[in-house]
Design a protein around this motif. Structure first.
Motif, mmCIF file in Angstrom:
data_model
loop_
_atom_site.group_PDB
_atom_site.id
_atom_site.type_symbol
_atom_site.label_atom_id
_atom_site.label_comp_id
_atom_site.label_asym_id
_atom_site.label_seq_id
_atom_site.Cartn_x
_atom_site.Cartn_y
_atom_site.Cartn_z
ATOM 1 N N PRO A 292 0.830 -1.210 0.000
ATOM 2 C CA PRO A 292 0.000 0.000 0.000
ATOM 3 C C PRO A 292 0.864 1.260 0.000
ATOM 4 O O PRO A 292 1.808 1.385 0.783
ATOM 5 N N GLY A 293 0.519 2.197 -0.878
ATOM 6 C CA GLY A 293 1.267 3.439 -0.983
ATOM 7 C C GLY A 293 2.403 3.403 -1.975
ATOM 8 O O GLY A 293 2.934 4.449 -2.347
ATOM 9 N N TRP A 308 -0.917 0.727 -5.776
ATOM 10 C CA TRP A 308 -1.849 0.209 -4.786
ATOM 11 C C TRP A 308 -2.532 1.432 -4.203
ATOM 12 O O TRP A 308 -2.033 2.049 -3.262
ATOM 13 N N PRO A 309 -3.670 1.842 -4.764
ATOM 14 C CA PRO A 309 -4.257 3.125 -4.371
ATOM 15 C C PRO A 309 -4.894 3.078 -2.994
ATOM 16 O O PRO A 309 -5.399 2.045 -2.552
ATOM 17 N N GLN A 310 -4.869 4.237 -2.314
ATOM 18 C CA GLN A 310 -5.514 4.332 -1.012
ATOM 19 C C GLN A 310 -6.997 4.661 -1.144
ATOM 20 O O GLN A 310 -7.776 4.417 -0.239
ATOM 21 N N GLN A 311 -7.371 5.252 -2.278
ATOM 22 C CA GLN A 311 -8.765 5.595 -2.522
ATOM 23 C C GLN A 311 -9.187 5.040 -3.878
ATOM 24 O O GLN A 311 -8.391 4.994 -4.810
ATOM 25 N N GLU A 329 -8.833 -4.975 -1.239
ATOM 26 C CA GLU A 329 -8.048 -3.871 -1.786
ATOM 27 C C GLU A 329 -8.124 -3.862 -3.311
ATOM 28 O O GLU A 329 -8.697 -4.747 -3.942
ATOM 29 N N TYR A 428 -3.366 7.506 -6.279
ATOM 30 C CA TYR A 428 -2.038 7.483 -5.662
ATOM 31 C C TYR A 428 -1.863 8.732 -4.822
ATOM 32 O O TYR A 428 -2.098 9.850 -5.290
ATOM 33 N N SER A 429 -1.458 8.560 -3.564
ATOM 34 C CA SER A 429 -1.264 9.733 -2.713
ATOM 35 C C SER A 429 -0.050 9.604 -1.800
ATOM 36 O O SER A 429 0.745 10.527 -1.700
ATOM 37 N N MET A 430 0.107 8.472 -1.150
ATOM 38 C CA MET A 430 1.224 8.329 -0.222
ATOM 39 C C MET A 430 2.547 8.263 -0.969
ATOM 40 O O MET A 430 2.647 7.648 -2.018
ATOM 41 N N THR A 432 5.479 6.645 -0.329
ATOM 42 C CA THR A 432 6.310 5.697 0.410
ATOM 43 C C THR A 432 7.569 5.355 -0.377
ATOM 44 O O THR A 432 8.676 5.624 0.041
#
Length: 531
Positions: A292-293, A308-311, A329, A428-430, A432
């Motif tokens: 994730p991220g 691996w999108p968070q939203q 997920e 995609y936002s984090m 990492t």
């Protein structure tokens, strides 16, 4: 038979466009064996080029189903000749090129369940398919069916909200609709429709294998929220289509034991489990062990972005699939046609054909390129749907040329800003880490720009057999997933990616305004496109 103390082995198969491959790993995730069968060179009787048949105007592209079957015969015979010990295999799984479809003839299930181990699969199944040449992912002959499906769903965005993608010619639902309309007799003679992945699983299972959620997401038929077939989409494609597809299952499902055919012909253990097969892209996500991220950027002939999108944000571009290793997920995929070939063209024009000179230009120009931005679409791009070369100075004025060094940085920054902008639209936002793969991932300066634009550390990972490895990892995970063991617990001892670049301290100040400008300029280019 293997001794009970022998460590377990897990097999991962990949039925790709041009070949069938297998990788065997042990409980420590070490690779014990690999084999491959190339369609064109080792099965010349099928007369494929690049594993496919091109028809007429080139829009219709197919592959012979029996070629895939015979390739598996050859692959397993190669393993047997090398004295591979099939009795140690505890579980197997696999992947198939996404969007291809296989049409089983009536009563083929009886043949599958009664395979004679003294004969090859190719001999036994030669009359089992109502369509001898299957449409594959390169096929683009179903435009009318795409329009019909989007209309039935209430528009392109509504279809994307339901299935994760707007209608695409290569997606299986549209291919099924076209086959039903153009070859009604063959469609009537069809007992079951498989994807390439579930077709391959069926061979090992000796029965029709379920389509898994993840590969099923690439059909324009699966409701990715409920993980059931969308009745709206099914009804738009064919009556009673759900019966022909069977119920989809989680990608971690154990489908059953391997067919007795493989026990008697090759010496598999009767206790060997068949874990649901999936698409090659989801299997690659498993092989890269994306978390994730994370975002993975494959820098090849085409550039591909996995995340691996968070939203959950289905859009008119890119694809959202159900995640192959975590049931609740998702994964997202974007493909960019103008990748390494465009980088090579600019290298030849601006760096005398030298990657060293190209890299020096990246080192010698500042982050943000003094405000110069380039959009380079040598051929019609997929994301966004644009073509042509567009250069803008710091005032957003379009100019005819850049200096050689500015051109090099404008290309690389522009490509990576495009990758980030479109990845963010899919969730995609984090920040990492970025996993970089493909040919250009060996160039440190290119990866430094990637790190700066994404404002995240960049790692490299060897994924030369990512779909095979991912399938083998998934086979191992499938045996323990029902007991709550996570995929990442299973693969925790796999080799770690290597850190190769970290973002420059100034990157977090330079690129946010550049990304906003890039978005506006891309929209301007799209508005200028002739309709």
């Amino acid at each position: 038979m293997a001794d009970l103390e022998d460590p377990p082995v897990f097999l991962g198969f990949d039925f790709s466009s041009q070949q069938v491959k297998v990788a065997a790993i042990d409980g420590r995730l070490d690779v014990l064996h690999q084999s491959i069968v190339h369609f064109d060179s080792e099965l010349p009787e099928f007369r494929t080029q690049g594993g496919v048949h091109l028809h007429g105007d080139g829009l219709r592209v197919t592959s012979p189903v029996l070629m895939w079957v015979k390739a598996l015969d050859l692959l397993l015979d190669k393993m047997k000749t090398s004295e591979f010990d099939f009795s140690r295999v505890r579980a197997l799984s696999g992947s198939g090129q996404q969007h291809g479809s296989v049409y089983w003839r009536r009563r083929a299930s009886e043949t599958l369940s009664q395979l004679d181990p003294d004969q090859s699969l190719h001999q036994l199944l030669q009359d089992s398919f109502s369509v001898s040449d299957s449409p594959v992912w390169m096929d683009s002959s179903s435009s009318q069916q795409c329009q019909d499906l989007e209309a039935a769903a209430g528009g392109a965005q509504r279809l994307a909200d339901i299935t994760g993608s707007r209608a695409y010619e290569r997606f299986t639902g549209n291919q099924i609709a076209k086959l039903r309309q153009t070859r009604p007799e063959d469609f009537q003679d069809t007992e079951r429709i498989s994807l390439v992945s579930s077709f391959a699983a069926s061979l090992f299972l000796g029965d029709y294998a379920a389509i898994d959620y993840s590969d099923g997401s690439g059909m324009n038929l699966l409701d990715i929220s409920s993980r059931t077939w969308s009745e709206i989409c099914l009804d738009a494609v064919a009556p009673h289509l759900g019966r022909l597809l069977g119920a989809p299952l989680p990608s971690t499902s154990v489908l059953g034991p391997v067919s007795s055919y493989f026990v008697r012909r090759y010496g598999f253990s009767a206790g060997c489990s068949v874990v649901a097969f999936t698409g090659d892209n989801p299997a690659s996500l498993a092989g890269m062990r994306l978390q994730p991220g994370d975002v993975s950027v494959s820098l090849g002939t085409s550039d591909t972005v996995f995340l691996w999108p968070q939203q959950l944000r289905p859009a008119l571009e890119g694809h959202i699939f159900c995640n192959p290793v975590e049931r609740e997920e998702y994964m997202a995929l974007l493909c960019f046609k103008n990748g390494s070939l465009t980088r090579e063209r600019i290298r030849n024009q601006c760096a005398g054909g030298s990657w060293e000179v190209f890299s020096a230009a990246l080192r010698d120009t500042p982050l943000g390129n003094n405000g110069n931005i380039g959009l380079y679409f040598d051929t019609m791009e997929i994301t966004p749907a644009a073509v042509g070369l567009h250069r803008f100075d710091s005032d957003d004025t379009e100019v005819s040329s850049f200096s050689a060094r500015v051109e090099v940085r404008a290309l690389v920054e522009g490509q990576f800003m495009s990758r980030r902008v479109h990845a963010e639209r899919l969730g995609y936002s984090m920040r990492t880490r970025v996993l970089a793969t493909g040919g250009a991932s060996s160039n440190k300066e290119i990866l430094q720009v990637l790190s700066d634009v994404f404002n995240a550390p960049v790692f490299t990972i060897d994924v030369s057999s990512s779909a095979c490895l991912g399938s083998a990892y998934r086979a191992a995970h499938g045996l323990v997933s029902e007991s709550g063991v996570s995929f990442f617990d299973v693969v925790k001892n796999a080799p770690e990616p290597q850190l190769v670049a970290t973002p420059h301290p100034a990157a977090q100040e330079v690129y946010p305004p550049m990304l906003r400008r890039y978005t506006r300029l891309e929209e301007r280019v799209l508005q200028q496109r002739p309709t």
